[in-house]
Design an enzyme around this catalytic site. Structure first.
Site, PDB file in Angstrom:
ATOM      1  N   TRP A 106     -14.962  -4.486   5.694  1.00 36.90           N
ATOM      2  CA  TRP A 106     -14.597  -3.561   4.620  1.00 36.90           C
ATOM      3  C   TRP A 106     -15.486  -3.740   3.404  1.00 36.90           C
ATOM      4  CZ3 TRP A 106     -12.370   0.297   6.605  1.00 36.90           C
ATOM      5  CH2 TRP A 106     -11.515   0.127   7.690  1.00 36.90           C
ATOM      6  N   ASP A 176     -11.307  -5.218  -4.051  1.00 36.98           N
ATOM      7  CA  ASP A 176     -10.493  -4.561  -3.039  1.00 36.98           C
ATOM      8  C   ASP A 176      -9.481  -5.613  -2.586  1.00 36.98           C
ATOM      9  OD1 ASP A 176      -9.335  -3.517  -0.791  1.00 36.98           O
ATOM     10  OD2 ASP A 176     -11.201  -3.225   0.340  1.00 36.98           O
ATOM     11  N   LYS A 200      -0.466  -2.184   3.658  1.00 41.24           N
ATOM     12  CA  LYS A 200      -0.255  -3.546   4.173  1.00 41.24           C
ATOM     13  C   LYS A 200       1.038  -4.117   3.571  1.00 41.24           C
ATOM     14  CE  LYS A 200      -4.680  -3.133   5.346  1.00 41.24           C
ATOM     15  NZ  LYS A 200      -5.213  -2.941   6.654  1.00 41.24           N
TER      16      LYS A 200
HETATM   17  C1  LIG Z   1      -9.465  -4.824   2.868  1.00 37.63           C
HETATM   18  C2  LIG Z   1      -9.467  -3.386   3.323  1.00 37.63           C
HETATM   19  N1  LIG Z   1     -10.126  -2.457   2.593  1.00 37.63           N
HETATM   20  C3  LIG Z   1     -10.161  -1.177   2.968  1.00 37.63           C
HETATM   21  C4  LIG Z   1      -9.536  -0.730   4.125  1.00 37.63           C
HETATM   22  C5  LIG Z   1      -9.648   0.726   4.517  1.00 37.63           C
HETATM   23  O1  LIG Z   1      -8.430   1.385   4.529  1.00 37.63           O
HETATM   24  P1  LIG Z   1      -8.356   2.978   4.777  1.00 37.63           P
HETATM   25  O2  LIG Z   1      -8.797   3.195   6.185  1.00 37.63           O
HETATM   26  O3  LIG Z   1      -6.901   3.294   4.607  1.00 37.63           O
HETATM   27  O4  LIG Z   1      -9.205   3.647   3.782  1.00 37.63           O
HETATM   28  C6  LIG Z   1      -8.835  -1.654   4.907  1.00 37.63           C
HETATM   29  C7  LIG Z   1      -8.149  -1.208   6.128  1.00 37.63           C
HETATM   30  O5  LIG Z   1      -7.585  -1.948   6.871  1.00 37.63           O
HETATM   31  C8  LIG Z   1      -8.812  -3.012   4.494  1.00 37.63           C
HETATM   32  O6  LIG Z   1      -8.171  -3.933   5.236  1.00 37.63           O
END
Ligand SMILES: Cc1ncc(COP(=O)(O)O)c(C=O)c1O
Length: 366
Positions: A106, A176, A200
């Site tokens: 991510w 994030d 989450k």
């Molecule tokens: C740390 C983190 N950031 C971003 C995301 C991306 O989430 P989304 O697909 O809802 O945009 C996730 C998804 O699991 C994540 O674990």
């Protein structure tokens, strides 16, 4: 329980296990919202009832997470991937660059989104270690003129997290915190911006909470369409356009439960307890289970592990499902196995998983 009534326990990283009490309370309220004569999806976002509910949700989030008074809290539609794109648009003034710490899947997506619209560089990377550890802050090479420094506090895919949040960095720290916000105590005052997808610890998918220091809202260039600008969302109290009211209501239900259960201190304690139970079970069978993340950087919400080979991983998944335990697949980019235990996962759930892991190891030939 058996048959269609049987409720599974999910360890999925993306759509978490919800407490039974929250589901029951939400089901009861869904069709009849607080004596209004309306169902939740019938509540207009310009009504007094909605404004009151939204204030309650925001206030509860501020209390629970310990949001400093000079921060704006935005409830924005879409997952955190949207914020990967919006963040540089809002914070990187013309002529400046942004720094990123690359700690996994991510973090890379966030970095790539920033690179797509302007200058961005890596201040540190864990790639050479296969993202099995988080580069220590002393090794980061931060550009002091960077518009911000972006980190991922918990790496959902690789199962690592930042043990410490550094202080006195030369650039504003942006995080994030999708997978650990409200699972552990994060010092929000150290971050200029923290954002977290709700899916989450906070409940529903498709909604992101952004906590931003108010003075940074003026950085966004004037030419940006209002819908992409945090400042406009803040001015409109997250009702710039029609918001995802049902998702926000569900988030509110989850926050209410967290507060009733004892708030952040209790969530932090449970996170540590669940992780201790599951890691201990895995470590008791080193001949069967492997733990790729460096011990000192291990995530306490996403327990990433493997058995000796893919066939045994698949066997474990099938055996777990037969016991009512699902969602244990590793992320599709890395394979293997992963037990994600967010705020809604009961300690008893971690115990059930641990006893299954013992049992599986004992009958699996070394
Ligand atoms: C740390 C983190 N950031 C971003 C995301 C991306 O989430 P989304 O697909 O809802 O945009 C996730 C998804 O699991 C994540 O674990």
């Amino acid at each position: 329980m058996s048959g269609p009534e049987r409720r599974l326990l999910t360890f999925s990283a993306g759509a978490p296990h919800w407490p039974d009490e929250v589901l029951a309370a939400a089901a009861a309220e869904f069709t009849a919202f607080r004596g209004t004569g309306l169902a939740v999806p019938e509540l207009g976002h310009r009504t007094r009832e909605w404004a009151t509910l939204q204030e309650e949700i925001e206030g509860r989030f501020r209390r629970l997470a310990g949001v400093p008074g000079d921060r704006e809290v935005l409830l924005l539609p879409g997952g955190p991937t949207w914020q990967f794109a919006l963040l540089p648009m809002n914070l990187r003034s013309p002529g400046t660059s942004a720094d990123y710490v690359l700690t996994g899947h991510w973090a890379r997506k966030a970095f790539d989104a920033a690179r797509a619209t302007g200058p961005a560089r890596l201040a540190a990377s864990g790639e050479a270690d296969g993202f099995s550890r988080v580069p220590s802050p002393e090794t980061w090479q931060v550009d002091p003129s960077a518009a911000y420094l972006h980190v991922t506090t918990n790496n959902t895919v690789y199962g690592t997290w930042m043990r410490e949040i550094p202080v006195d960095l030369p650039a504003p720290l942006v995080a994030d915190a999708t997978s650990d916000l409200l699972a552990r105590r994060l010092p929000l005052e150290r971050f200029a911006v923290v954002y977290a997808g709700a899916q989450k610890n906070l409940g529903p998918t498709g909604l992101t909470v952004v906590v931003v220091r108010r003075d940074l809202l003026d950085r966004a260039p004037g030419g940006l369409p209002p819908i992409l600008r945090w400042r406009d969302h803040a001015a409109a109290r997250s009702r710039l356009n029609t918001p995802p009211t049902v998702l926000a209501w569900l988030l509110g239900r989850m926050l209410e439960w967290i507060e009733e259960e004892g708030g952040l201190d209790e969530m932090d304690r449970r996170t540590r307890e669940r992780a201790r139970i599951v890691y201990e079970a895995l470590e008791a069978h080193p001949d069967v289970y492997r733990l790729p993340a460096a011990r000192e950087d291990r995530s306490l919400v996403n327990v990433v592990f493997r058995t000796r080979d893919d066939a045994t991983d698949r066997e474990l998944l099938a055996a777990a499902r037969a016991r009512g335990l699902v969602g244990l697949e590793g992320h599709r980019s890395v394979g293997g196995l992963r037990a994600s235990m967010y705020a809604g996962m009961p300690i008893a759930g971690a115990r059930r998983l641990a006893s299954f892991l013992h049992e599986f190891a004992e009958r699996s030939p070394a």
